[in-house]
Design an enzyme around this catalytic site. Sequence first.
Site, PDB file in Angstrom:
ATOM      1  N   HIS A 118      15.812  92.684 -24.776  1.00 27.57           N
ATOM      2  CA  HIS A 118      15.226  93.858 -24.328  1.00 27.57           C
ATOM      3  C   HIS A 118      16.401  94.882 -23.552  1.00 27.57           C
ATOM      4  O   HIS A 118      15.963  95.971 -23.425  1.00 27.57           O
ATOM      5  CB  HIS A 118      14.102  93.640 -23.361  1.00 27.57           C
ATOM      6  CG  HIS A 118      14.383  93.109 -21.955  1.00 27.57           C
ATOM      7  ND1 HIS A 118      15.059  91.652 -21.946  1.00 27.57           N
ATOM      8  CD2 HIS A 118      14.444  93.433 -20.869  1.00 27.57           C
ATOM      9  CE1 HIS A 118      15.247  91.409 -20.741  1.00 27.57           C
ATOM     10  NE2 HIS A 118      14.871  92.152 -20.033  1.00 27.57           N
ATOM     11  N   CYS A 119      17.307  94.457 -23.330  1.00 23.04           N
ATOM     12  CA  CYS A 119      18.528  95.265 -22.606  1.00 23.04           C
ATOM     13  C   CYS A 119      19.823  95.451 -23.534  1.00 23.04           C
ATOM     14  O   CYS A 119      20.102  96.702 -23.746  1.00 23.04           O
ATOM     15  CB  CYS A 119      19.017  94.514 -21.262  1.00 23.04           C
ATOM     16  SG  CYS A 119      17.591  94.694 -20.263  1.00 23.04           S
ATOM     17  N   ILE A 120      20.375  94.524 -23.684  1.00 17.30           N
ATOM     18  CA  ILE A 120      21.906  94.532 -24.112  1.00 17.30           C
ATOM     19  C   ILE A 120      21.923  95.399 -25.500  1.00 17.30           C
ATOM     20  O   ILE A 120      22.741  96.188 -25.593  1.00 17.30           O
ATOM     21  CB  ILE A 120      22.483  93.258 -24.120  1.00 17.30           C
ATOM     22  CG1 ILE A 120      22.696  92.617 -22.816  1.00 17.30           C
ATOM     23  CG2 ILE A 120      23.894  93.348 -24.809  1.00 17.30           C
ATOM     24  CD1 ILE A 120      23.321  91.395 -22.612  1.00 17.30           C
TER      25      ILE A 120
ATOM     26  N   VAL B 251      20.002  97.692 -26.590  1.00 18.67           N
ATOM     27  CA  VAL B 251      19.243  98.956 -26.293  1.00 18.67           C
ATOM     28  C   VAL B 251      19.847  99.880 -25.206  1.00 18.67           C
ATOM     29  O   VAL B 251      20.217 101.006 -25.671  1.00 18.67           O
ATOM     30  CB  VAL B 251      17.958  98.596 -25.562  1.00 18.67           C
ATOM     31  CG1 VAL B 251      17.134  99.928 -25.189  1.00 18.67           C
ATOM     32  CG2 VAL B 251      17.085  97.849 -26.631  1.00 18.67           C
ATOM     33  N   ASP B 252      20.444  99.139 -24.280  1.00 19.43           N
ATOM     34  CA  ASP B 252      20.753 100.221 -23.115  1.00 19.43           C
ATOM     35  C   ASP B 252      22.101 100.988 -23.347  1.00 19.43           C
ATOM     36  O   ASP B 252      22.144 102.074 -23.037  1.00 19.43           O
ATOM     37  CB  ASP B 252      21.281  99.284 -21.858  1.00 19.43           C
ATOM     38  CG  ASP B 252      20.050  98.576 -21.085  1.00 19.43           C
ATOM     39  OD1 ASP B 252      18.838  98.933 -21.673  1.00 19.43           O
ATOM     40  OD2 ASP B 252      20.231  97.822 -20.345  1.00 19.43           O
TER      41      ASP B 252
END
Length: 451
Positions: free
Chosen positions: A287-289, A291-292
Amino acid sequence: MITAVTQEEDEQIDNARYSLQSALRKRIMNKTAKVGVIGLGYVGLPTACHYACKGYKVTGFDVSETKVQSLNKGINYINDVDNDELTQFINQNRFTATTDMKQLGEMDVLLICVPTPVNKLKEPDISYVKDVGEIVAEHVKEGTMVILESTTYPGTTEEYICTPLTVRGYVLGESLFVAYSPERIDPGNKKFNLSNTPKVVGGITETCTDLACMFIGKTAQRVNGIRVAELSKIFENTFRWINMALVNEMTVLCKELEIDIWETIDAASSKPYGFMKFTPGIGVGGHCIPVDPYYLLYKAKEHGHRTKMIELAGDINDGMVHYSYMRILELLASKDKLMKHSHVVVLGAAYKSNIGDLRESPVVRLLERLQNKVQKLTVIEPYAKEIRINEQIQLVAEYDVAILQKADLVVIGTPHTCFDWKSVHDHASLIFDSKNVLEESGLQSDKIAKL
């Protein structure tokens, strides 16, 4: 006379402002502050339980009636949340869930933990933050502290949280307090959690930062300004994104040079300083790497800049799914097998080990490539009951040596520790080990192929 009245009014205003700050400080200190957590997903629910454990009375807000009903019955859907602990919080009236946003007006502290995904064009989707900002502004009361935790680009808190509040007449830092403190939850991590992971905190004013740090407690890491806090989270994950791309690119090169990438990484890791170990994989998920970095890329373009390294890292990391697909074709061909006549088994589909989170999983993207190309595709994922592949629901199979024995190729997608690697090695005729777990388990043979 006019001056005297003005001074008196100013004093009354100052006293009112001080009273709001003082009252909130007092409620935080004695744990009587009512805490609201907006969004009860992988970040929100663990956050709600964290503050309930600290002694606060917490209300969780979510638009999903199904989630709310489940939680109020003590039914948990997040691996990082302890079922017994959640039930205890509910029974002790320290946690309750609701879809009624009017209750936001009863809260003293509001933590916003809504999703910030990217769309198919890899552009930021800030709609959840924007919608929540309007809802909070509609219902919040004076003296409340609002903390955005969703990962986002610099300027989001000011634009989508602060602006709706100021439009309604709130004076930030005086009648209402706003800060940004990015979540740092790592699903499945047993060593680091909300209790021992430092939390970056930046407020819209010094007073806001003070109050937010006081509420968050000993893990608070104060920074100078809200935009520093926003950028810090994206920078953390962009750093990892780029280094993952480097090791993935090296993996492809090592295949051509007939050099073992895993042995190369171990050799480089022997240096006691100046090197950080990253390992390759089918791609990058979660959910992070994945996307961010695109939030940073988007913001850079808005200001007329190109972040070339981020773009290139994206191309490399996304390309690992295709590279893995071609390796599967190559391995089957080495056994005189055509893909359309082959049975492929994939062990593990989550984006990381020992959890059931399928968000942005590169293994799922690989499954999408394989689905209509192979004669039979079997997925064994112990942490999920089903997987959506190309908008179709595929049920997962339970681990069975008979399935492995009949397979033309077994692909190790996500190396969950519950898998018996010796059993996999002994019963599969050909194995594509994308994470080098068999060798790390002391198992070596000609039927094992690495990434």
